[in-house]
Design a protein around this motif. Structure first.
Motif, mmCIF file in Angstrom:
data_model
loop_
_atom_site.group_PDB
_atom_site.id
_atom_site.type_symbol
_atom_site.label_atom_id
_atom_site.label_comp_id
_atom_site.label_asym_id
_atom_site.label_seq_id
_atom_site.Cartn_x
_atom_site.Cartn_y
_atom_site.Cartn_z
ATOM 1 N N GLY A 78 32.180 41.898 47.553
ATOM 2 C CA GLY A 78 32.531 43.194 47.131
ATOM 3 C C GLY A 78 32.187 44.212 48.121
ATOM 4 N N ARG A 79 31.200 43.878 48.973
ATOM 5 C CA ARG A 79 30.636 44.877 49.964
ATOM 6 C C ARG A 79 31.509 44.517 51.263
ATOM 7 N NH1 ARG A 79 25.751 46.910 50.572
ATOM 8 N NH2 ARG A 79 25.443 46.048 52.498
ATOM 9 N N PRO A 137 22.773 52.245 44.794
ATOM 10 C CA PRO A 137 21.693 52.141 43.598
ATOM 11 C C PRO A 137 22.338 50.964 42.689
ATOM 12 C CG PRO A 137 21.961 54.590 44.102
ATOM 13 C CD PRO A 137 23.092 53.959 44.774
ATOM 14 N N GLU A 138 23.774 51.102 42.627
ATOM 15 C CA GLU A 138 24.158 50.131 41.589
ATOM 16 C C GLU A 138 24.095 48.672 42.143
ATOM 17 O OE1 GLU A 138 25.286 54.045 40.727
ATOM 18 O OE2 GLU A 138 25.572 52.821 42.420
ATOM 19 N N GLU A 139 24.281 48.741 43.382
ATOM 20 C CA GLU A 139 24.263 46.963 43.967
ATOM 21 C C GLU A 139 22.883 46.665 44.206
ATOM 22 O OE1 GLU A 139 28.041 47.254 47.265
ATOM 23 O OE2 GLU A 139 26.200 48.277 47.721
ATOM 24 N N LEU A 140 22.054 47.572 44.554
ATOM 25 C CA LEU A 140 20.635 47.084 44.336
ATOM 26 C C LEU A 140 20.091 46.630 42.988
ATOM 27 C CD1 LEU A 140 19.053 49.409 46.963
ATOM 28 C CD2 LEU A 140 19.255 47.222 47.405
ATOM 29 N N ILE A 173 21.802 43.060 42.235
ATOM 30 C CA ILE A 173 21.088 42.343 43.111
ATOM 31 C C ILE A 173 19.578 41.818 42.273
ATOM 32 C CG2 ILE A 173 19.749 41.650 45.361
ATOM 33 C CD1 ILE A 173 22.089 43.293 46.569
ATOM 34 N N GLU A 174 18.899 42.903 41.686
ATOM 35 C CA GLU A 174 17.713 42.722 41.161
ATOM 36 C C GLU A 174 18.129 41.777 39.738
ATOM 37 O OE1 GLU A 174 14.356 43.309 41.941
ATOM 38 O OE2 GLU A 174 15.439 43.659 44.103
ATOM 39 N N THR A 175 18.972 42.116 39.035
ATOM 40 C CA THR A 175 19.335 41.464 37.789
ATOM 41 C C THR A 175 19.647 40.010 38.139
ATOM 42 O OG1 THR A 175 20.012 43.579 36.990
ATOM 43 C CG2 THR A 175 20.895 41.507 35.704
ATOM 44 N N ILE A 176 20.551 39.595 39.077
ATOM 45 C CA ILE A 176 20.893 38.197 39.401
ATOM 46 C C ILE A 176 19.485 37.460 39.768
ATOM 47 C CG2 ILE A 176 22.034 36.997 41.183
ATOM 48 C CD1 ILE A 176 24.122 39.167 41.305
ATOM 49 N N LEU A 177 18.729 38.106 40.727
ATOM 50 C CA LEU A 177 17.122 37.408 41.303
ATOM 51 C C LEU A 177 16.469 37.415 39.901
ATOM 52 C CD1 LEU A 177 16.815 39.170 44.599
ATOM 53 C CD2 LEU A 177 17.729 37.224 44.128
#
Length: 330
Positions: free
Chosen positions: A272-273, A318-321, A324-328
């Motif tokens: 997506g990036r 902020p949404e991407e970060l 990523i935190e949620t996935i990790l």
């Protein structure tokens, strides 16, 4: 054919100030831990080094024990310095380290003054250099007084064998004490080299704060977690990969189904990036400016090129970060 560096080598590379110093490091640096030893194909290593410099990578990171066999990566790099890079020496930051086992007997590893000074003398001979730009103590020594180890680094700078000194693999409390000793001697520690990636975040627990408070830079190794943060393992384990071979740092048991699922989700975020997973992983460790440089390894020229291309998108929303935190954490 005589090598001539690309005229465009400084056109796009990003350079970051190393702590409170005058030294700028490229956001992507090249490490010679693997694939530049005596058992490897010289021409492949030469091609990677040439391409890296042409892309603005001015920092090349070595250690006394890099190879295999130990010492052979420095020998290989010394050969390239003589044949190709000699006219550009003053444009380069060359670093090496000592701390791990290098020779037999009681003075062949750890952090004594005897070992550190002797090891650097050997490294300089292998590379054909009068000095290195950065010399690191490679790992903490539980038995040698820290005052002796840091005192040896101070001596090495005063001898003119290194312009700057740093350490690697020190924890927050050890680093704070090392900084205090070094400042008292008048030779500040320039930089710390820890491991750091999306999957290995130990430096966030105090070490980064110590570095920032004291104006010390950081260059992180294994930002791709030994290749796990790439597309290499999204659909099984290739036989020619590190996990599929005999590496002591990465094995098939590390790649659990749960981790592979996280990697696939992270890969979707990267897509997506407009990036590969590896490119996003490099951008992620450089986010926010807390890391001076990401130290990459490579086995072919295309990997160097792909890594440098990560710098085309270093910004995270902020949404991407948060995603990523949620996935990790999932």
């Amino acid at each position: 054919m005589v090598y001539q560096a690309a005229d465009s080598r400084y056109a796009t590379m990003k350079y970051n100030r190393t702590g409170r110093s005058g030294l700028l490091l490229p956001a992507i640096s090249l490490g010679l831990w693997h694939n530049f030893g005596g058992v490897d194909v010289y021409e492949n290593g030469l091609a990677m080094l040439r391409r890296a410099f042409d892309l603005g990578i001015t920092h090349f990171d070595l250690a006394n024990n890099y190879g295999p066999p130990a010492g052979s990566a420095e020998t290989m790099f010394g050969r390239v310095l003589k044949s190709d890079f000699a006219p550009y020496r003053d444009e380069m930051i060359i670093s090496t380290k000592a701390g791990y086992y290098m020779w037999e007997g009681p003075y062949g590893e750890w952090g004594s003054k005897k070992y550190l000074v002797s090891s650097l003398d050997q490294s300089l001979k292998r590379m054909g250099l009068d000095y290195v730009d950065i010399f690191y103590h490679h790992r903490p020594d539980p038995n040698t007084p820290l005052e002796e180890t840091i005192g040896a680094l101070d001596l090495i700078v005063r001898q003119g064998k290194a312009l700057y000194v740093g350490v690697s693999n020190y924890k927050a409390e050890e680093m704070a004490r090392a900084i205090e000793i070094a400042n008292g001697l008048g030779t500040p520690l320039l930089i710390h080299q820890p491991s750091y990636s999306m999957l290995n975040r130990w430096i966030e627990d105090g070490l980064q704060d110590v570095l920032e408070q004291n104006g010390v830079g950081s260059i992180v190794f294994s930002p791709l977690a030994q290749g796990m943060l790439s597309d290499k393992y999204l659909n099984g384990i290739p036989q020619d990969s590190r996990a599929g071979g005999s590496s002591v740092f990465l094995s098939e048991k590390n790649l659990t189904p749960e981790l592979v699922d996280k990697l696939r989700q992270l890969n979707e975020v990267a897509a997506g990036r407009g990036q590969s997973l590896a490119q996003m992983a490099l951008a992620w460790v450089l986010r926010g400016g807390r890391v001076t440089s990401a130290l990459i390894g490579a086995s072919r020229v295309s990997q160097v090129e792909d890594s440098v291309a990560a710098l085309n998108n270093l910004e995270f929303s902020p949404e991407e970060l948060a995603e990523i935190e949620t996935i990790l954490k999932g």
